[in-house]
Scaffold this motif. Structure first.
Motif, PDB file in Angstrom:
ATOM      1  N   GLY A   8       0.811  -1.220   0.000  1.00  0.00           N
ATOM      2  CA  GLY A   8       0.000   0.000   0.000  1.00  0.00           C
ATOM      3  C   GLY A   8       0.837   1.258   0.000  1.00  0.00           C
ATOM      4  N   LEU A   9       1.888   1.277   0.811  1.00  0.00           N
ATOM      5  CA  LEU A   9       2.771   2.446   0.858  1.00  0.00           C
ATOM      6  C   LEU A   9       3.531   2.617  -0.456  1.00  0.00           C
ATOM      7  CD1 LEU A   9       4.167   2.093   4.498  1.00  0.00           C
ATOM      8  CD2 LEU A   9       2.556   3.819   3.648  1.00  0.00           C
ATOM      9  N   ALA A  10       3.977   1.498  -1.030  1.00  0.00           N
ATOM     10  CA  ALA A  10       4.689   1.580  -2.308  1.00  0.00           C
ATOM     11  C   ALA A  10       3.770   2.095  -3.408  1.00  0.00           C
ATOM     12  CB  ALA A  10       5.243   0.203  -2.679  1.00  0.00           C
ATOM     13  N   ALA A  11       2.483   1.707  -3.340  1.00  0.00           N
ATOM     14  CA  ALA A  11       1.524   2.119  -4.371  1.00  0.00           C
ATOM     15  C   ALA A  11       1.224   3.607  -4.317  1.00  0.00           C
ATOM     16  CB  ALA A  11       0.233   1.315  -4.221  1.00  0.00           C
ATOM     17  N   LEU A  12       1.443   4.229  -3.171  1.00  0.00           N
ATOM     18  CA  LEU A  12       1.253   5.676  -3.086  1.00  0.00           C
ATOM     19  C   LEU A  12       2.249   6.413  -3.967  1.00  0.00           C
ATOM     20  CD1 LEU A  12       0.656   6.107   0.758  1.00  0.00           C
ATOM     21  CD2 LEU A  12      -1.070   6.210  -1.074  1.00  0.00           C
ATOM     22  N   GLU A  13       3.409   5.813  -4.173  1.00  0.00           N
ATOM     23  CA  GLU A  13       4.440   6.407  -5.015  1.00  0.00           C
ATOM     24  C   GLU A  13       4.308   5.964  -6.471  1.00  0.00           C
ATOM     25  OE1 GLU A  13       6.644   8.592  -3.864  1.00  0.00           O
ATOM     26  OE2 GLU A  13       5.745   8.440  -1.867  1.00  0.00           O
ATOM     27  N   ASN A  14       3.806   4.732  -6.684  1.00  0.00           N
ATOM     28  CA  ASN A  14       3.715   4.179  -8.045  1.00  0.00           C
ATOM     29  C   ASN A  14       2.558   3.187  -8.084  1.00  0.00           C
ATOM     30  OD1 ASN A  14       4.017   3.020 -10.550  1.00  0.00           O
ATOM     31  ND2 ASN A  14       6.049   2.171 -10.180  1.00  0.00           N
ATOM     32  N   ALA A  15       1.483   3.548  -8.786  1.00  0.00           N
ATOM     33  CA  ALA A  15       0.288   2.706  -8.826  1.00  0.00           C
ATOM     34  C   ALA A  15       0.557   1.330  -9.410  1.00  0.00           C
ATOM     35  CB  ALA A  15      -0.817   3.402  -9.623  1.00  0.00           C
ATOM     36  N   ASP A  16       1.586   1.189 -10.239  1.00  0.00           N
ATOM     37  CA  ASP A  16       1.921  -0.121 -10.819  1.00  0.00           C
ATOM     38  C   ASP A  16       2.335  -1.141  -9.768  1.00  0.00           C
ATOM     39  OD1 ASP A  16       1.325   0.131 -13.493  1.00  0.00           O
ATOM     40  OD2 ASP A  16       3.317   0.874 -14.050  1.00  0.00           O
ATOM     41  N   GLU A  17       2.677  -0.684  -8.584  1.00  0.00           N
ATOM     42  CA  GLU A  17       3.069  -1.618  -7.524  1.00  0.00           C
ATOM     43  C   GLU A  17       1.921  -2.569  -7.171  1.00  0.00           C
ATOM     44  OE1 GLU A  17       5.968  -2.135  -6.278  1.00  0.00           O
ATOM     45  OE2 GLU A  17       7.080  -0.413  -7.056  1.00  0.00           O
ATOM     46  N   VAL A  18       0.683  -2.112  -7.314  1.00  0.00           N
ATOM     47  CA  VAL A  18      -0.470  -2.970  -7.015  1.00  0.00           C
ATOM     48  C   VAL A  18      -0.534  -4.115  -8.020  1.00  0.00           C
ATOM     49  CG1 VAL A  18      -2.975  -3.083  -6.787  1.00  0.00           C
ATOM     50  CG2 VAL A  18      -1.740  -1.061  -5.974  1.00  0.00           C
ATOM     51  N   GLY A  19      -0.466  -3.766  -9.296  1.00  0.00           N
ATOM     52  CA  GLY A  19      -0.508  -4.801 -10.322  1.00  0.00           C
ATOM     53  C   GLY A  19       0.690  -5.730 -10.272  1.00  0.00           C
ATOM     54  N   ALA A  20       1.836  -5.195  -9.911  1.00  0.00           N
ATOM     55  CA  ALA A  20       3.059  -6.006  -9.862  1.00  0.00           C
ATOM     56  C   ALA A  20       3.005  -7.045  -8.749  1.00  0.00           C
ATOM     57  CB  ALA A  20       4.277  -5.100  -9.677  1.00  0.00           C
ATOM     58  N   ALA A  21       2.362  -6.710  -7.651  1.00  0.00           N
ATOM     59  CA  ALA A  21       2.329  -7.606  -6.495  1.00  0.00           C
ATOM     60  C   ALA A  21       1.074  -8.466  -6.441  1.00  0.00           C
ATOM     61  CB  ALA A  21       2.426  -6.779  -5.211  1.00  0.00           C
ATOM     62  N   SER A  22       0.050  -8.147  -7.224  1.00  0.00           N
ATOM     63  CA  SER A  22      -1.301  -8.661  -6.971  1.00  0.00           C
ATOM     64  C   SER A  22      -1.424 -10.183  -7.025  1.00  0.00           C
ATOM     65  CB  SER A  22      -2.300  -8.017  -7.936  1.00  0.00           C
ATOM     66  OG  SER A  22      -1.947  -8.277  -9.279  1.00  0.00           O
ATOM     67  N   VAL A  23      -0.891 -10.835  -8.056  1.00  0.00           N
ATOM     68  CA  VAL A  23      -1.052 -12.292  -8.158  1.00  0.00           C
ATOM     69  C   VAL A  23      -0.289 -12.991  -7.040  1.00  0.00           C
ATOM     70  CG1 VAL A  23      -0.551 -14.337  -9.553  1.00  0.00           C
ATOM     71  CG2 VAL A  23      -1.594 -12.331 -10.620  1.00  0.00           C
ATOM     72  N   ASP A  24       0.927 -12.542  -6.765  1.00  0.00           N
ATOM     73  CA  ASP A  24       1.685 -13.126  -5.659  1.00  0.00           C
ATOM     74  C   ASP A  24       0.962 -12.895  -4.328  1.00  0.00           C
ATOM     75  OD1 ASP A  24       3.684 -13.984  -7.387  1.00  0.00           O
ATOM     76  OD2 ASP A  24       4.835 -12.142  -7.172  1.00  0.00           O
ATOM     77  N   TYR A  25       0.353 -11.726  -4.191  1.00  0.00           N
ATOM     78  CA  TYR A  25      -0.395 -11.414  -2.976  1.00  0.00           C
ATOM     79  C   TYR A  25      -1.591 -12.349  -2.834  1.00  0.00           C
ATOM     80  CZ  TYR A  25      -3.012  -8.710   0.487  1.00  0.00           C
ATOM     81  OH  TYR A  25      -3.694  -8.310   1.616  1.00  0.00           O
ATOM     82  N   LEU A  26      -2.295 -12.578  -3.934  1.00  0.00           N
ATOM     83  CA  LEU A  26      -3.442 -13.478  -3.872  1.00  0.00           C
ATOM     84  C   LEU A  26      -3.010 -14.893  -3.496  1.00  0.00           C
ATOM     85  CD1 LEU A  26      -6.560 -13.674  -6.050  1.00  0.00           C
ATOM     86  CD2 LEU A  26      -5.243 -15.759  -5.674  1.00  0.00           C
ATOM     87  N   MET A  27      -1.936 -15.379  -4.108  1.00  0.00           N
ATOM     88  CA  MET A  27      -1.479 -16.734  -3.789  1.00  0.00           C
ATOM     89  C   MET A  27      -1.013 -16.815  -2.337  1.00  0.00           C
ATOM     90  SD  MET A  27      -2.207 -18.446  -6.445  1.00  0.00           S
ATOM     91  CE  MET A  27      -1.389 -20.011  -6.093  1.00  0.00           C
ATOM     92  N   TYR A  28      -0.323 -15.794  -1.870  1.00  0.00           N
ATOM     93  CA  TYR A  28       0.065 -15.742  -0.456  1.00  0.00           C
ATOM     94  C   TYR A  28      -1.187 -15.821   0.416  1.00  0.00           C
ATOM     95  CZ  TYR A  28       2.019 -13.997   3.945  1.00  0.00           C
ATOM     96  OH  TYR A  28       2.400 -13.877   5.257  1.00  0.00           O
ATOM     97  N   SER A  29      -2.188 -15.034   0.071  1.00  0.00           N
ATOM     98  CA  SER A  29      -3.436 -15.019   0.835  1.00  0.00           C
ATOM     99  C   SER A  29      -4.086 -16.394   0.835  1.00  0.00           C
ATOM    100  CB  SER A  29      -4.404 -13.986   0.243  1.00  0.00           C
ATOM    101  OG  SER A  29      -3.826 -12.693   0.215  1.00  0.00           O
ATOM    102  N   GLY A  30      -4.047 -17.070  -0.308  1.00  0.00           N
ATOM    103  CA  GLY A  30      -4.628 -18.401  -0.398  1.00  0.00           C
ATOM    104  C   GLY A  30      -3.919 -19.403   0.484  1.00  0.00           C
TER     105      GLY A  30
END
Length: 600
Positions: free
Chosen positions: A506-528
């Motif tokens: 979230g903090l990284a995305a404040l500087e660069n919105a692409d950080e959300v897309g870059a982390a999203s699939v890995d984040y979902l798998m981590y969450s799973g």
């Protein structure tokens, strides 16, 4: 080797021992909440139908496929007859409203049916499966007249339903859709356009097909804000409720697919087809989410089905196939070799499938409980909490369970070796059939953006906290249970890390919105992985308690503990890599200039 055997003992454990389903249903304001005996009877009857009628047709559907001739689609041998048995038994009406002919049983029972039918024959199960989303959409957003016109026959199963979103030039980006709807003098609309990838869009199994279609009015604003929703029946329905003339919606062709050959995936052409607005003008996408969320939870079940089917086939084969000797000495000295189940790497593959199938079932049935609460509870706070949990868990279940279902289907082929690559065993079909699950109803990437962007970051982490609080409370309750520490310690650590990683992104995305897309699939798998760890820890706690009882099935509960241990020691550590890749940022993805992507 059996085609499929419903895992009744596993289903019973998840329902009654892990999740307390009988008490759950009794706590809801239902007129006639089913007790355990009734639930078990329903499951047993569904298992008989799936095992004896549907499973033998699975390979038939794959080999024959559907046939298209001048717009007419014929389903594989036996499909139509099986569907007739399905509706005669009253299965389509099970979870729907009595005023339209339904049996008023809880929605969660539909999840059980989806698993049992889907494991036996996923392609067949898609025909009635999509009808439930169609009915839910009509019931939630339709007028009284529309409900009376369409729901009785849909509930009875004599009509089926579809969802029509995708067009040749737009898939996920529905704001680009071009299908037009123009108001007619009689209050109906004329729809013109083409939809593709329409599952069960044309077939010979029901008298009528009710298409739920996204289209754009002439004066609609651009993008997703200008989309409306329409009912477009295959046959026009008269004022008396009887089927009339054929509507101008026709199947232009069938898609030539990698798998699910037994299901008719259609190109549908709307050439001035008569349609009826459902819901407000230009609010169609919001209405369609009723259908889409139902379908996403249904697709999560598909992941469970492919993991379960792959596991069943792998286990049977591994017990029988003789290859090499165990490294610790012969286990089958009377034979020429040992069964491959004695080899550690085969155990790794079997346990991975088992852990994903059983863990996925726990997650899916828990989500089904939340769905019951949102629909039936008279406690506003309980409904709100269940809605929030569902909003978080739906993308996790859909994406994680389909990814791990595909992995499990692939491992099944590996267990069979070269025999898995040929058709006769059915495991290569299971792999092909499973691949679509990561694509339709929103790809893994789309689900990941929904989870991280819309559900977690947009709520400033509040939606996530609702679930992580449950995990924290479980860990706290078991803090003094020495036998549980191998599970609780790791779960507590990951639960805390989940919040920390979320804040980092979230903090990284404040500087660069692409950080959300870059982390999203890995984040979902981590969450799973963490979500399944929670359910496996709960399963271990139940099993440990049961083992202390004199009449316990000790082998069954010990297997639960050993599988939980395998999950925590072999699968949960995959999160270590995911944390590293999430934190590596968007730079390593976006630094290479577009023109530098080349193959020459």
């Amino acid at each position: 080797m059996a085609d499929y055997k419903a895992p009744l003992k596993e289903i019973s454990f998840t329902l009654f021992e892990l999740l307390g389903f009988e008490q759950h249903l009794q706590s809801l304001p239902l007129e006639d909440a089913p007790d355990r005996e009734m639930l078990e009877s329903i499951i047993e009857q569904a298992a008989k139908f799936a095992e004896n009628v549907l499973a033998p047709l699975n390979a038939v559907g794959d080999e024959e496929g559907c046939q298209w001739q001048d717009g007419v689609v014929t389903t594989p041998t036996g499909f139509k007859e099986a569907y007739q048995q399905y509706i005669e038994a009253g299965w389509p009406a099970m979870t729907h409203h009595a005023e339209f002919g339904g049996q008023e049983l809880p929605s969660s029972l539909g999840t059980l049916m989806n698993e049992i039918i889907g494991c036996a024959n996923w392609a067949w199960g898609m025909y009635p499966g999509l009808s439930h989303g169609c009915m839910e959409t009509l019931f939630t957003h339709g007028t009284d007249e529309q409900k009376q016109t369409y729901l009785p026959n849909l509930v009875a199963g004599t009509w089926t339903g579809t969802m029509c979103l995708t067009e040749p030039h737009c898939g996920t980006d529905l704001g680009m859709l071009r299908t037009k709807a123009e108001l007619q003098a009689d209050g109906s609309y004329a729809l013109n356009g083409t939809k593709i990838f329409i599952s069960a869009g044309e077939h010979d199994m029901s008298e009528n097909i009710v298409h739920i279609v996204l289209a754009r009015l002439p004066d609609a604003p651009p993008g997703t804000k200008g989309i409306s929703l329409f009912i477009v029946p295959k046959f026009i329905v008269g004022p008396d409720g009887q089927i009339g003339e054929r509507n101008q919606v026709n199947c232009g062709s069938l898609e030539h697919k990698m798998g699910i050959h037994g299901n008719a995936t259609c190109v549908l052409n709307f050439d001035g087809a008569k349609g009826y607005l459902i819901g407000p003008e230009n609010k169609g996408l919001a209405c369609m989410f009723t259908f889409m969320n139902t379908a996403r939870l249904g697709t999560a079940i598909q992941g469970l089905c492919h993991a379960e089917l792959g596991y069943q086939k792998s286990l049977a084969y591994a017990r029988e196939r003789l290859q090499m000797r165990s490294l610790t000495g012969a286990k089958n000295p009377a034979g020429p070799a040992d069964p491959i189940i004695v080899h550690p790497d085969v155990r790794r593959m079997l346990l991975t499938q088992k852990a994903f199938a059983e863990g996925g079932r726990m997650l899916a049935y828990f989500a089904a409980q939340q769905l019951d609460i949102t629909k039936y509870s008279d406690d506003a706070d309980a409904r709100n909490q269940a809605e929030q949990l569902l909003s978080l868990l739906t993308p996790i279940a859909k994406a994680f369970m389909t990814e791990t279902g595909f992995e499990s289907a692939s491992l099944a082929i590996q267990c069979f070796g070269g025999h898995g690559y040929i058709r006769e065993w059915g495991v290569e079909q299971n792999l092909r059939d499973s691949r679509i699950s990561m694509l339709y109803e929103g790809t893994t990437g789309v689900q990941a953006l929904d989870l991280l962007g819309r559900k977690v970051l947009a709520s400033q982490g509040e939606t996530l906290k609702l679930f992580t609080k449950q995990i924290h409370q479980f860990c706290k309750a078991n803090a003094d249970n020495e036998a549980m520490q191998e599970f609780v310690s790791a779960l507590q650590s990951h639960n805390q890390e989940w919040g920390e990683v979320t804040m980092h992104i979230g903090l990284a995305a404040l500087e660069n919105a692409d950080e959300v897309g870059a982390a999203s699939v890995d984040y979902l798998m981590y969450s799973g992985y963490v979500t399944l760890a929670y359910f496996w820890a709960k399963a271990a706690a139940v099993a440990l308690q049961k083992l202390s009882e004199a009449d316990a099935n000790k082998a069954f509960y010990q297997a639960k503990i050993e599988t939980a241990r395998f999950y925590f020691q072999r699968l949960l550590p995959r999160t270590r890599t995911l944390v590293e890749t999430m934190k590596s940022g968007a730079g390593n993805l976006m630094a290479l200039e577009v023109e530098h992507f080349t193959f020459d």
